[in-house]
Scaffold this motif. Structure first.
Motif, PDB file in Angstrom:
ATOM      1  N   GLY A 180       0.832  -1.207   0.000  1.00  0.00           N
ATOM      2  CA  GLY A 180       0.000   0.000   0.000  1.00  0.00           C
ATOM      3  C   GLY A 180       0.860   1.248   0.000  1.00  0.00           C
ATOM      4  O   GLY A 180       0.642   2.181  -0.791  1.00  0.00           O
ATOM      5  N   GLY A 181       1.863   1.259   0.874  1.00  0.00           N
ATOM      6  CA  GLY A 181       2.761   2.409   0.964  1.00  0.00           C
ATOM      7  C   GLY A 181       3.535   2.636  -0.325  1.00  0.00           C
ATOM      8  O   GLY A 181       3.604   3.754  -0.851  1.00  0.00           O
ATOM      9  N   ILE A 182       4.104   1.548  -0.860  1.00  0.00           N
ATOM     10  CA  ILE A 182       4.926   1.662  -2.070  1.00  0.00           C
ATOM     11  C   ILE A 182       4.072   2.130  -3.262  1.00  0.00           C
ATOM     12  O   ILE A 182       4.470   3.006  -4.029  1.00  0.00           O
ATOM     13  CB  ILE A 182       5.615   0.311  -2.390  1.00  0.00           C
ATOM     14  N   PHE A 183       2.865   1.560  -3.369  1.00  0.00           N
ATOM     15  CA  PHE A 183       2.002   1.932  -4.484  1.00  0.00           C
ATOM     16  C   PHE A 183       1.600   3.410  -4.391  1.00  0.00           C
ATOM     17  O   PHE A 183       1.589   4.135  -5.393  1.00  0.00           O
ATOM     18  CB  PHE A 183       0.760   1.036  -4.525  1.00  0.00           C
ATOM     19  N   ALA A 184       1.294   3.871  -3.159  1.00  0.00           N
ATOM     20  CA  ALA A 184       0.915   5.278  -2.977  1.00  0.00           C
ATOM     21  C   ALA A 184       2.087   6.202  -3.330  1.00  0.00           C
ATOM     22  O   ALA A 184       1.895   7.281  -3.902  1.00  0.00           O
ATOM     23  CB  ALA A 184       0.461   5.520  -1.545  1.00  0.00           C
ATOM     24  N   ILE A 185       3.316   5.766  -3.009  1.00  0.00           N
ATOM     25  CA  ILE A 185       4.509   6.560  -3.354  1.00  0.00           C
ATOM     26  C   ILE A 185       4.612   6.689  -4.876  1.00  0.00           C
ATOM     27  O   ILE A 185       4.793   7.778  -5.423  1.00  0.00           O
ATOM     28  CB  ILE A 185       5.798   5.888  -2.802  1.00  0.00           C
ATOM     29  N   ILE A 186       4.453   5.551  -5.570  1.00  0.00           N
ATOM     30  CA  ILE A 186       4.608   5.550  -7.036  1.00  0.00           C
ATOM     31  C   ILE A 186       3.530   6.425  -7.699  1.00  0.00           C
ATOM     32  O   ILE A 186       3.835   7.270  -8.549  1.00  0.00           O
ATOM     33  CB  ILE A 186       4.524   4.103  -7.582  1.00  0.00           C
ATOM     34  N   ILE A 187       2.280   6.235  -7.286  1.00  0.00           N
ATOM     35  CA  ILE A 187       1.171   6.986  -7.900  1.00  0.00           C
ATOM     36  C   ILE A 187       1.314   8.488  -7.634  1.00  0.00           C
ATOM     37  O   ILE A 187       1.203   9.314  -8.550  1.00  0.00           O
ATOM     38  CB  ILE A 187      -0.189   6.484  -7.356  1.00  0.00           C
ATOM     39  N   ALA A 342       3.115   8.408   2.788  1.00  0.00           N
ATOM     40  CA  ALA A 342       3.322   7.031   2.319  1.00  0.00           C
ATOM     41  C   ALA A 342       4.771   6.604   2.548  1.00  0.00           C
ATOM     42  O   ALA A 342       5.043   5.475   2.963  1.00  0.00           O
ATOM     43  CB  ALA A 342       2.969   6.926   0.839  1.00  0.00           C
ATOM     44  N   ARG A 343       5.695   7.533   2.305  1.00  0.00           N
ATOM     45  CA  ARG A 343       7.116   7.200   2.480  1.00  0.00           C
ATOM     46  C   ARG A 343       7.406   6.852   3.951  1.00  0.00           C
ATOM     47  O   ARG A 343       8.093   5.869   4.245  1.00  0.00           O
ATOM     48  CB  ARG A 343       7.971   8.390   2.028  1.00  0.00           C
ATOM     49  N   ALA A 344       6.862   7.670   4.855  1.00  0.00           N
ATOM     50  CA  ALA A 344       7.106   7.441   6.280  1.00  0.00           C
ATOM     51  C   ALA A 344       6.512   6.107   6.731  1.00  0.00           C
ATOM     52  O   ALA A 344       7.155   5.324   7.434  1.00  0.00           O
ATOM     53  CB  ALA A 344       6.513   8.592   7.084  1.00  0.00           C
ATOM     54  N   LEU A 347       8.578   3.157   5.500  1.00  0.00           N
ATOM     55  CA  LEU A 347       9.824   2.967   6.264  1.00  0.00           C
ATOM     56  C   LEU A 347       9.572   2.220   7.571  1.00  0.00           C
ATOM     57  O   LEU A 347      10.307   1.298   7.929  1.00  0.00           O
ATOM     58  CB  LEU A 347      10.472   4.324   6.556  1.00  0.00           C
ATOM     59  N   ILE A 348       8.504   2.613   8.284  1.00  0.00           N
ATOM     60  CA  ILE A 348       8.171   1.935   9.547  1.00  0.00           C
ATOM     61  C   ILE A 348       7.840   0.461   9.272  1.00  0.00           C
ATOM     62  O   ILE A 348       8.283  -0.436   9.967  1.00  0.00           O
ATOM     63  CB  ILE A 348       6.970   2.620  10.247  1.00  0.00           C
ATOM     64  N   ALA A 349       7.048   0.215   8.216  1.00  0.00           N
ATOM     65  CA  ALA A 349       6.654  -1.167   7.890  1.00  0.00           C
ATOM     66  C   ALA A 349       7.880  -2.004   7.559  1.00  0.00           C
ATOM     67  O   ALA A 349       8.021  -3.146   7.999  1.00  0.00           O
ATOM     68  CB  ALA A 349       5.679  -1.161   6.715  1.00  0.00           C
ATOM     69  N   LEU A 350       8.793  -1.406   6.792  1.00  0.00           N
ATOM     70  CA  LEU A 350       9.981  -2.131   6.345  1.00  0.00           C
ATOM     71  C   LEU A 350      10.907  -2.458   7.514  1.00  0.00           C
ATOM     72  O   LEU A 350      11.467  -3.549   7.589  1.00  0.00           O
ATOM     73  CB  LEU A 350      10.718  -1.250   5.325  1.00  0.00           C
TER      74      LEU A 350
END
Length: 533
Positions: A180-187, A342-344, A347-350
């Protein structure tokens, strides 16, 4: 069935070597969880954007934001649906079989994911109402996935690695949050590159480009893809042998299904299972005597854990702003804000969420469920108090990194701890014909905790001084006191863990007492725990 005289097909499953079908089962069940997490958590990535688009006030110093009641509805309505779905599909999974219901939940998720992105209207109320309506039914489908995925995986797995397999299904949640986070970053990055906009303080209206309205819709609708991809495979899975043999009483069918799956010959035994007279129901004295405390243990620990777990997510935005990961909203345009949030979160998820899940997968069949859950609650309590008591020390600029490290560790021990074990255990300790129902009840208690965590603490954590509280909120008890309350809740979770039995290395029938031929109460129940040691 005499004690220990177990059906050959169930025995074959218990001692089966880890095979390809175990991994396909993990992926088929896990993709449901991947989608669940994506759908439940992606809303927090776009709530700020919804506020900017639909609640912009001309001349205001800061960008528009969702009013408290709308924000609570948009974020919480999926939880309400999930709770209802867990109870309903949990019960249905025991009535009709795991497999029949498994496709239904997935279809509901696909349709509602797409529909929640289609709430078109110029009127903010209409958009939010449509969004909330479809998020509720999306949650309903997601709710069904909890008891069904856990039960299917526990009934397919062997004794030795069952914990790891069920935990692996649950761990797919971590990847869902990450996706979800990565997709939101890309979009958001793609839209920023195509549609340039000034920051809010330079041009309040121009900072939210009209195209930003597509961003939140795309983010929500993409959740339909992973669910749709696994639909075909879910329909191809045979019903679990334990349901077919123990509940539907068709041993022959169970043997033939599992012969194909295990790729070995299992002879169908005569229907000796008919002798089994243990037919007590969920609300009977017999159930209360055998499993009453177990159910109390699984519901209370999941309830307490989710209060702590979901309220932690609330502090994320404050923490990110405090350490400067997310600048003040007025210094950014709408798309930039989505990108930074989304980036933040990614990072927490990762760094803490995903590793925590996989630590559980690696150690659950070595350490046992009980030890991991106790350890998780213990460290969550310690870190909560370590954040709360010297809270004034942590808010100084120089100490912010320490604060984030401590905060990440509470997340890590939630996932390498009760967040995973509360999901695993209810799928192992109850009888086959009540397994999915009991898991649904335990999970629904968790969602109730999630609502308390997500909304109770939204109000509790507000500043004691009404003038400093967020717009539209009454004064609360402050973040420091909220963290102390959460520490106490984790300590209670530690205590209630003692009601939950250890299921490491035991067969499901041994845990639930289904190996005995008589339903004669305690004699039967105690023999089950001693007969197969």
């Amino acid at each position: 069935m005499v004690a220990g005289n177990k059906l050959q097909v169930l025995d074959a499953l218990d001692v089966a070597k880890t095979q390809w079908y175990h991994f396909t089962a993990i992926i088929i069940a896990g993709m449901g969880f991947f989608t669940d997490a994506y759908d439940l958590f992606c809303i927090s990535l776009v709530t700020k954007l919804l506020g900017r688009i639909y609640y912009h006030v001309d001349g205001a110093k800061s960008p528009g934001s969702l009013p408290p009641n709308v924000s609570a509805a948009v974020n919480g309505v999926a939880f309400c649906g999930t709770l209802a779905g867990q109870l309903f599909f949990g019960w249905l999974g025991d009535k009709l079989g795991r497999k029949k219901v498994y496709g239904m939940t997935l279809m509901l998720m696909v349709i509602c994911s797409i529909a929640s992105g289609l709430s078109f209207s110029g009127n903010p109320k209409a958009v939010m109402a449509t969004l909330c309506f479809f998020r509720f039914w999306l949650g309903f489908g997601i709710g069904g996935d909890y008891p069904l995925s856990a039960t299917i995986m526990s009934e397919y797995a062997n004794k030795k690695t069952r914990g790891a397999f069920i935990a692996a299904v649950f761990a797919m949640q971590g990847f869902g949050i990450l996706a979800g986070g990565i997709f939101a970053i890309i979009i958001s990055a793609a839209f920023m590159a195509s549609f340039h906009a000034p920051s809010y303080e330079v041009d309040p209206v121009g900072s939210t480009v009209p195209e930003a309205d597509y961003v939140w819709r795309i983010v929500l609708m993409v959740g339909a893809f992973p669910a749709a991809l696994t639909y075909y495979w879910r329909l191809k899975m045979p019903e679990t042998a334990r349901y077919t043999a123990l509940v539907a009483k068709n041993v022959k069918q169970a043997a033939s299904d599992m012969s194909k799956v295990l790729q070995m010959d299992i002879e169908a035994e005569p229907q000796k299972i008919e002798q089994e007279k243990i037919r007590y129901g969920l609300f009977s004295k017999e159930f209360a005597k055998r499993h009453g405390l177990h159910l109390l243990g699984t519901t209370t620990t999941w309830f307490l854990l989710d209060i702590a777990f979901y309220s932690q997510n609330l502090f994320q935005k404050d923490i990110f702003s405090a350490i400067g990961w997310i600048p003040s909203a007025k210094t950014m345009n709408a798309l930039e804000e989505v990108y930074k949030i989304a980036r933040a979160q990614t990072l927490i998820a990762l760094c803490s969420t995903v590793p925590g899940y996989w630590f559980t997968v690696a150690f659950i069949d070595i350490m046992g469920r009980f030890a991991i859950q106790l350890m998780g609650f213990f460290f969550m309590t310690v870190f909560m108090f370590a954040l709360a008591i010297p809270y004034d020390h942590w808010i100084h600029k120089d100490n912010r990194i320490g604060f984030v490290v401590m905060y990440s560790l509470t997340f890590f021990f939630a996932n390498f701890g009760p967040n995973a074990t509360t999901f695993v255990v209810p799928a192992e300790i109850f009888p086959a014909r009540l397994r999915s129902t009991c898991h649904g009840i335990s999970a629904a208690a968790g969602k109730l905790g999630a609502m308390v965590g997500a909304f109770g603490f939204l109000y509790l954590a507000q500043n004691k001084d009404k003038a400093k509280a967020d717009a539209g909120y009454p004064a609360g008890i402050g973040v420091k006191n909220s963290l102390i309350v959460l520490g106490v809740i984790n300590a209670l979770g530690f205590l209630f863990t003692f009601l939950v039995p250890e299921s490491k290395g035991k067969s499901l029938e041994e845990m639930s007492g289904e190996n005995e031929n008589n339903g004669e109460g305690e004699a039967g129940a105690s023999s089950s725990s001693s007969s197969n040691h």
